[in-house]
Write a protein that holds these residues in place. Structure first.
Motif, PDB file in Angstrom:
ATOM      1  N   UNK A   5       7.484 -12.776  50.082  1.00 28.19           N
ATOM      2  CA  UNK A   5       7.784 -11.562  50.843  1.00 28.19           C
ATOM      3  C   UNK A   5       6.659 -11.268  51.834  1.00 28.19           C
ATOM      4  N   UNK A   6       7.041 -11.057  53.089  1.00 24.83           N
ATOM      5  CA  UNK A   6       6.107 -10.628  54.128  1.00 24.83           C
ATOM      6  C   UNK A   6       6.450  -9.183  54.465  1.00 24.83           C
ATOM      7  N   UNK A   7       5.498  -8.292  54.263  1.00 23.64           N
ATOM      8  CA  UNK A   7       5.731  -6.864  54.500  1.00 23.64           C
ATOM      9  C   UNK A   7       4.776  -6.351  55.571  1.00 23.64           C
ATOM     10  N   UNK A   8       5.303  -6.239  56.785  1.00 20.71           N
ATOM     11  CA  UNK A   8       4.498  -5.731  57.890  1.00 20.71           C
ATOM     12  C   UNK A   8       3.318  -6.603  58.238  1.00 20.71           C
ATOM     13  N   UNK A   9       3.465  -7.921  58.066  1.00 23.07           N
ATOM     14  CA  UNK A   9       2.351  -8.852  58.298  1.00 23.07           C
ATOM     15  C   UNK A   9       1.960  -8.858  59.782  1.00 23.07           C
ATOM     16  N   UNK A  10       0.673  -8.649  60.026  1.00 23.51           N
ATOM     17  CA  UNK A  10       0.135  -8.622  61.393  1.00 23.51           C
ATOM     18  C   UNK A  10      -1.134  -9.465  61.440  1.00 23.51           C
ATOM     19  N   UNK A  11      -1.301 -10.190  62.554  1.00 29.43           N
ATOM     20  CA  UNK A  11      -2.521 -10.961  62.766  1.00 29.43           C
ATOM     21  C   UNK A  11      -3.089 -10.632  64.139  1.00 29.43           C
ATOM     22  N   UNK A  12      -4.349 -10.159  64.152  1.00 31.81           N
ATOM     23  CA  UNK A  12      -5.059  -9.884  65.406  1.00 31.81           C
ATOM     24  C   UNK A  12      -6.367 -10.666  65.375  1.00 31.81           C
ATOM     25  N   UNK A  13      -6.558 -11.526  66.369  1.00 25.50           N
ATOM     26  CA  UNK A  13      -7.791 -12.321  66.455  1.00 25.50           C
ATOM     27  C   UNK A  13      -8.900 -11.510  67.153  1.00 25.50           C
ATOM     28  N   UNK A  14     -10.107 -12.044  67.098  1.00 29.12           N
ATOM     29  CA  UNK A  14     -11.226 -11.416  67.793  1.00 29.12           C
ATOM     30  C   UNK A  14     -10.873 -11.203  69.265  1.00 29.12           C
ATOM     31  N   UNK A  15     -11.346 -10.096  69.813  1.00 30.24           N
ATOM     32  CA  UNK A  15     -11.009  -9.776  71.188  1.00 30.24           C
ATOM     33  C   UNK A  15      -9.702  -9.020  71.299  1.00 30.24           C
ATOM     34  N   UNK A  16      -9.201  -8.539  70.151  1.00 33.93           N
ATOM     35  CA  UNK A  16      -7.958  -7.768  70.095  1.00 33.93           C
ATOM     36  C   UNK A  16      -6.755  -8.583  70.602  1.00 33.93           C
ATOM     37  N   UNK A  17      -6.750  -9.886  70.264  1.00 35.27           N
ATOM     38  CA  UNK A  17      -5.645 -10.767  70.667  1.00 35.27           C
ATOM     39  C   UNK A  17      -4.571 -10.731  69.571  1.00 35.27           C
ATOM     40  N   UNK A  18      -3.414 -10.189  69.901  1.00 39.25           N
ATOM     41  CA  UNK A  18      -2.323 -10.087  68.938  1.00 39.25           C
ATOM     42  C   UNK A  18      -1.601 -11.421  68.807  1.00 39.25           C
ATOM     43  N   UNK A  19      -1.471 -11.922  67.575  1.00 43.68           N
ATOM     44  CA  UNK A  19      -0.785 -13.194  67.326  1.00 43.68           C
ATOM     45  C   UNK A  19       0.555 -12.999  66.629  1.00 43.68           C
ATOM     46  N   UNK A  20       0.615 -12.053  65.691  1.00 43.15           N
ATOM     47  CA  UNK A  20       1.851 -11.742  64.965  1.00 43.15           C
ATOM     48  C   UNK A  20       1.895 -10.236  64.758  1.00 43.15           C
ATOM     49  N   UNK A  21       3.072  -9.637  65.019  1.00 41.63           N
ATOM     50  CA  UNK A  21       3.184  -8.178  64.923  1.00 41.63           C
ATOM     51  C   UNK A  21       4.215  -7.752  63.885  1.00 41.63           C
ATOM     52  N   UNK A  62       3.370 -11.322  49.423  1.00 40.19           N
ATOM     53  CA  UNK A  62       3.601 -11.428  47.986  1.00 40.19           C
ATOM     54  C   UNK A  62       4.326 -12.728  47.659  1.00 40.19           C
ATOM     55  N   UNK A  63       3.875 -13.409  46.609  1.00 46.40           N
ATOM     56  CA  UNK A  63       4.575 -14.570  46.070  1.00 46.40           C
ATOM     57  C   UNK A  63       4.931 -14.251  44.628  1.00 46.40           C
ATOM     58  N   UNK A  64       6.225 -14.241  44.345  1.00 44.85           N
ATOM     59  CA  UNK A  64       6.723 -13.824  43.027  1.00 44.85           C
ATOM     60  C   UNK A  64       6.182 -12.459  42.618  1.00 44.85           C
ATOM     61  N   UNK A  65       6.109 -11.557  43.594  1.00 46.06           N
ATOM     62  CA  UNK A  65       5.697 -10.195  43.319  1.00 46.06           C
ATOM     63  C   UNK A  65       4.201  -9.983  43.217  1.00 46.06           C
ATOM     64  N   UNK A  66       3.423 -11.066  43.327  1.00 54.88           N
ATOM     65  CA  UNK A  66       1.965 -10.959  43.208  1.00 54.88           C
ATOM     66  C   UNK A  66       1.331 -10.932  44.590  1.00 54.88           C
ATOM     67  N   UNK A  67       0.477  -9.934  44.833  1.00 54.19           N
ATOM     68  CA  UNK A  67      -0.192  -9.795  46.126  1.00 54.19           C
ATOM     69  C   UNK A  67      -1.138 -10.970  46.355  1.00 54.19           C
ATOM     70  N   UNK A  68      -0.998 -11.621  47.525  1.00 53.05           N
ATOM     71  CA  UNK A  68      -1.752 -12.845  47.811  1.00 53.05           C
ATOM     72  C   UNK A  68      -2.771 -12.690  48.930  1.00 53.05           C
ATOM     73  N   UNK A  69      -2.891 -11.516  49.535  1.00 51.29           N
ATOM     74  CA  UNK A  69      -3.741 -11.360  50.723  1.00 51.29           C
ATOM     75  C   UNK A  69      -5.132 -11.953  50.561  1.00 51.29           C
ATOM     76  N   UNK A  70      -5.761 -11.709  49.416  1.00 49.79           N
ATOM     77  CA  UNK A  70      -7.147 -12.148  49.225  1.00 49.79           C
ATOM     78  C   UNK A  70      -7.285 -13.304  48.243  1.00 49.79           C
ATOM     79  N   UNK A  71      -6.155 -13.944  47.903  1.00 46.46           N
ATOM     80  CA  UNK A  71      -6.188 -15.075  46.977  1.00 46.46           C
ATOM     81  C   UNK A  71      -6.516 -16.354  47.765  1.00 46.46           C
TER      82      UNK A  71
END
Length: 382
Positions: A5-21, A62-71
């Motif tokens: 599950x991807x919930x509001x996944x956003x990626x911003x690189x250095x320099x405020x470069x938006x990659x995924x919103x 989340x993978x199988x309901x487990x938060x993975x952000x920092x895994x």
């Protein structure tokens, strides 16, 4: 396997470069989910965030309901197949496939069993003692896939794995990966810019453009019910024909006028187009839905000049002119046309689409919005 599950996944690189919103996607257990879109749309970055190779700026994974952000990647129980194979040139096929298991200190007998089982599945048994340089591109890619299989991961990730192969080999490998999904009953997430791969392999397609998700759905649903002009033209080969028409009202009916021809939308389409009377809209029709007529039809006839043709054996692609736009129609091989001929077509209005000129949203099918990831209120804006 696993639910991702991807919930509001956003990626911003250095320099405020938006990659995924703000991507919102649910990939169910045993789905073959394909992220497809043009270069730079954010699909590979999304895959790398799932793999743990890129940090997530905002949102939850989340993978199988487990938060993975920092895994860490090694603890996510995923396996990734890269575009460039990423094989160790000094190792044999066997050692390349076994490497991940060896560093986990798995029992030697179990390693050998898994590698040989994967080799049989991928027709690599006779190549286990060879080095990668002695293999073809397709064989190297199968080794990379085999290295993923032996790990028995929860999720398989594929990052444009076929882009380095020739056209014929891509077709073969598409079938092999699809068969792998069937036999392994695995959850697979696949990234490609090739919409043919997406249509033929995916059970679910995520169409991306300009860092955002445009639409999510089954392949044929997206083909028949695109949410906006981008999806309509990106999914399908040749792509959907698009040109502008002016909406008018004549004799109590809403019609679409080009200048040299007038089209009568279906009753259902007319209800949605009534608000557009006096305005221009985009009109979309797929090449196979332009029906050739030997003589002019009484209604919805489009007489168009032939500018080019491509005989393909089972069908012929005929290119014709509408104002300053070249569009393509598919006709039977026995239909004889010459360059410069004015020939007649009738569009299948039950399959035709109308798109708002500013937002590019599908005007006549507002219910499609229910299938779209809710990451923006302006899906058509490009």
């Amino acid at each position: 396997m696993a639910k991702v599950e991807l919930k509001g996944i956003t990626k911003i690189y250095d320099g405020n470069v938006l990659a995924v919103e703000k991507s919102n996607v649910t990939i169910d257990d045993r789905d073959f989910c394909v992220f497809v879109g043009p270069s730079g749309c954010g699909k590979s970055t999304t895959l790398r965030m799932i793999a743990g190779l890129e940090d997530i700026t905002a949102g939850e994974l989340l993978i199988d309901g487990e938060l993975m952000n920092d895994v860490p990647p090694k603890d996510r129980n995923i396996a990734m197949v890269f575009q460039n194979y990423a094989l160790y040139p000094h190792m044999t096929v066997f050692d390349n496939m076994a490497f991940g298991l060896k560093i986990r200190k798995m029992d030697k007998a179990e390693i050998e069993r898994r590698v040989k089982e994967a080799a049989r599945m991928l027709d690599l048994t006779t190549y286990l003692d060879r080095k990668p340089k002695a293999l073809s591109g397709g064989q190297r890619q199968r080794v990379a896939v085999g290295r993923a299989i032996v790990r028995k991961p929860k999720v398989f990730l594929f990052d444009e794995p076929l882009s380095n192969l020739d056209a014929k080999l891509r077709v073969t490998m598409r079938a092999e990966i699809s068969n792998l999904h069937h036999t392994q009953q695995a959850t697979m997430i696949y990234v490609t810019h090739d919409q043919v791969e997406a249509m033929t392999m995916g059970t679910k397609i995520v169409v991306m453009c300009a860092k955002r998700i445009m639409q999510i759905g089954e392949p044929l649903y997206l083909y028949n019910h695109p949410i906006n002009k981008f999806v309509a033209t990106f999914i399908g080969t040749p792509p959907m024909n698009i040109f502008t028409l002016r909406i008018a009202e004549k004799d109590g009916k809403v019609v679409a006028e080009e200048g040299t021809f007038t089209l009568i939308p279906t009753e259902a389409q007319q209800k949605h187009l009534k608000a557009y009377v006096g305005k221009e809209v985009y009109f979309g029709v797929r090449p196979e839905d332009l029906q050739y007529q030997a003589s002019p039809a009484i209604e919805n006839n489009m007489q168009l000049k032939v500018t080019n043709k491509e005989p393909l054996g089972a069908e012929t692609h005929v290119f014709v002119q509408v104002k300053d736009k070249t569009i393509v129609a598919k006709v039977a091989p026995e239909v004889v046309v010459q360059l410069g001929d004015a020939i007649n077509f009738v569009p299948d209005m039950t399959k035709a689409k109308f798109f708002d000129l500013q937002t590019e949203i599908n005007i006549c099918e507002p219910e499609i919005k229910n299938t779209w990831s809710d990451n923006s209120s302006s899906a058509g804006a490009q």
